[in-house]
Design a protein around this motif. Sequence first.
Motif, PDB file in Angstrom:
ATOM      1  N   UNK B  98     -60.876 111.399  48.642  1.00 48.54           N
ATOM      2  CA  UNK B  98     -59.488 111.442  49.108  1.00 48.54           C
ATOM      3  C   UNK B  98     -59.388 111.200  50.604  1.00 48.54           C
ATOM      4  N   UNK B  99     -60.359 110.468  51.094  1.00 52.39           N
ATOM      5  CA  UNK B  99     -60.497 110.298  52.536  1.00 52.39           C
ATOM      6  C   UNK B  99     -59.204 109.929  53.250  1.00 52.39           C
ATOM      7  N   UNK B 100     -58.538 108.904  52.764  1.00 56.22           N
ATOM      8  CA  UNK B 100     -57.379 108.415  53.510  1.00 56.22           C
ATOM      9  C   UNK B 100     -56.272 109.451  53.579  1.00 56.22           C
ATOM     10  N   UNK B 101     -56.042 110.103  52.474  1.00 49.96           N
ATOM     11  CA  UNK B 101     -55.013 111.139  52.483  1.00 49.96           C
ATOM     12  C   UNK B 101     -55.402 112.264  53.431  1.00 49.96           C
ATOM     13  N   UNK B 102     -56.646 112.677  53.360  1.00 54.99           N
ATOM     14  CA  UNK B 102     -57.101 113.773  54.210  1.00 54.99           C
ATOM     15  C   UNK B 102     -56.923 113.424  55.687  1.00 54.99           C
ATOM     16  N   UNK B 103     -57.287 112.212  56.048  1.00 56.50           N
ATOM     17  CA  UNK B 103     -57.162 111.823  57.458  1.00 56.50           C
ATOM     18  C   UNK B 103     -55.691 111.703  57.864  1.00 56.50           C
ATOM     19  N   UNK B 104     -54.858 111.298  56.928  1.00 56.73           N
ATOM     20  CA  UNK B 104     -53.425 111.205  57.234  1.00 56.73           C
ATOM     21  C   UNK B 104     -52.823 112.590  57.470  1.00 56.73           C
ATOM     22  N   UNK B 105     -53.411 113.592  56.839  1.00 52.88           N
ATOM     23  CA  UNK B 105     -52.817 114.931  56.927  1.00 52.88           C
ATOM     24  C   UNK B 105     -53.345 115.731  58.108  1.00 52.88           C
ATOM     25  N   UNK B 106     -54.341 115.262  58.768  1.00 55.38           N
ATOM     26  CA  UNK B 106     -54.951 116.071  59.821  1.00 55.38           C
ATOM     27  C   UNK B 106     -55.510 115.195  60.941  1.00 55.38           C
TER      28      UNK B 106
END
Lengths: 222, 222
Positions: B98-106
Motif C-alpha cells: 500500500x506504499x502509495x497510499x501510505x506515503x500520501x497519508x504521511x
Amino acid sequence: MKTRDKILLASLELFNERGERNVTTNHIAAHLAISPGNLYYHFRNKSDIIYEIFQAYEKLVDYYLDIPEDRALTLDDLTFYLESVFDGLWSYRFFHRDLEYLLDSDPRLRRDYREFTERCLAAITLIFEKMAEAGIIEPQPEELRRAMSLNVWLVITNWMAYLKTAHAADGPSGLSLAELKQGIYQVLTLEIPYLTPAYRERVLALREKYRPRRVAVEPVAG
Amino acid sequence: MKTRDKILLASLELFNERGERNVTTNHIAAHLAISPGNLYYHFRNKSDIIYEIFQAYEKLVDYYLDIPEDRALTLDDLTFYLESVFDGLWSYRFFHRDLEYLLDSDPRLRRDYREFTERCLAAITLIFEKMAEAGIIEPQPEELRRAMSLNVWLVITNWMAYLKTAHAADGPSGLSLAELKQGIYQVLTLEIPYLTPAYRERVLALREKYRPRRVAVEPVAG
DNA sequence: GACTCCCTAGAGTATATACTCTAATAATAC
DNA sequence: GTATTATTAGAGTATATACTCTAGGGAGTC
C-alpha cells in the motif's frame, strides 16, 4: 454520451487522479452531478465499475501487443510497443496502484488479471524472439528469454510506483506522461548487453531519447 | 513485553497478513485483547504506528546494506545482501503493498521513504562497483551502473506484487518466504551478461539455487 | 389518455472506522 | 499510607461509505 459511459469515464479520471481508495461512489456521482441512485441504477457496485474499466484496459493492451507473425520486427515496431504500453499504463494508472486490494476484492478481476499478465509475458517473450530473428539482439536460450521478459514486465509495472514514491516532488503536481515514458530508458537498459553490433548504436540512440533529465528539486519556500 | 511493543508487533503481523487497508485500529486492539483506548494511549493514530514500523524496516535494511569499504566483495557477500534484502521485504511485506497510499497519508513517511530509496540505490550501485573491483562482473560506465541498479531495485520491490497478483494460487494459502526468494533468480538474471568468465559458472550456480520450481496448479474440487 | 419502459432524484440506512472521554486501577515515589 | 503518575477499560461519537428504496419524470406506443 450515455450516463453509463459517463460514469465509467469519470470513475477512471477520478481513480487516476486520487487513487481508487480515495474515490467513493458518492464522489463519482457528485462529480457528474447525478444522484447515487442513478449511479447504482447503472452499476450494481463499485467493483463492477472497476472490472469494466479493467476490461477496457486489457483490451487496449491486447490490441497494442498483437504481434504480427508474418513479417520481421523492426526498430519502429519496438518503439511502438514500448510507447503503447506506457501510454496504456498512463491511461489506467490507478490500476497498478491498488492492484493487490482490487484483486482481493474481486475474484473475476484476479482471474482475468492473471491471464492478462500471462498474455503480456508471452508477448514480451515473443518480441524478444522476433528481435533475435531480426538480428537486433543475439538469440538467447528459451529459459533466459523468459526470465528477461519477466524482468521487463517487473520494470514496466513498477516504474510508475517508483516515480510516485521515490522521485516526484511532494506537491500535488503529480506525474506527467513524459516522465512515465522515461521507463523506456530503463527497459532498454535491460537489452543493452544483448544488442548485436549492427543495431547497437541505433538502439542506444533510441534509448537516449528517453533519458531522464535531472530535474532540479525546487527549494520549498517558507 | 510492553504493551507498546505488543501493539507494534501485532500491527505488523496483521498488516502483513491482511494488508494495512483491511486492518483497523480496533482489529489490532481486539487481536491483543486490549481496549481501543489503551491503544490510543500509546499511539496518537494509525499513521504513527505505521511510521514507527517503517523506521524499524529502514533500520534493518540499512544495517544489512552497510557495505564494508575496507575489503573486497565476495560471492558470499553478494548472497548475503540478496538474502537479507528479501528477508527484510518479507518481514515488512505489507509496506510495499500500500506504499502509495501510505506515503500520501504521511509526509514524514514520504520524505523518509524517498531518502531510504536513495540510500538503497546508492548501496546497490556500490555493490556493482565492488563486484567489478572483485572481478565478478566487468566494469561498466557510471551511467549504466546507475540504470542497472535502478532496474535491480525495480525488480526487487515489484517481485512480491508479481507473485501475489499473477502467480500465486487464489486460495488464502498466501505466499512463502521461499517463493519470495525466487526473486533472487530474477535479480541475478540481470547480471548474467556482465559476469566475467572467472565467475560466470559460480554465479550461474548460485542463481540456479533460486530457480522457481514450476508448481502444478491444483485443480479446484467441485 | 393510458400504459410501459428507461432513467433519474434524493432521502435514507446499516455498517465501519478512526478516534475520544471518563473513570478506574496498577505502579511508583515520598 | 498518601500523592502522583502511568496504564487500562469500555462506552461512546462524528464521519464516511457503499448501497437501497420509493417516487416520479419523459418518451414512445397504442
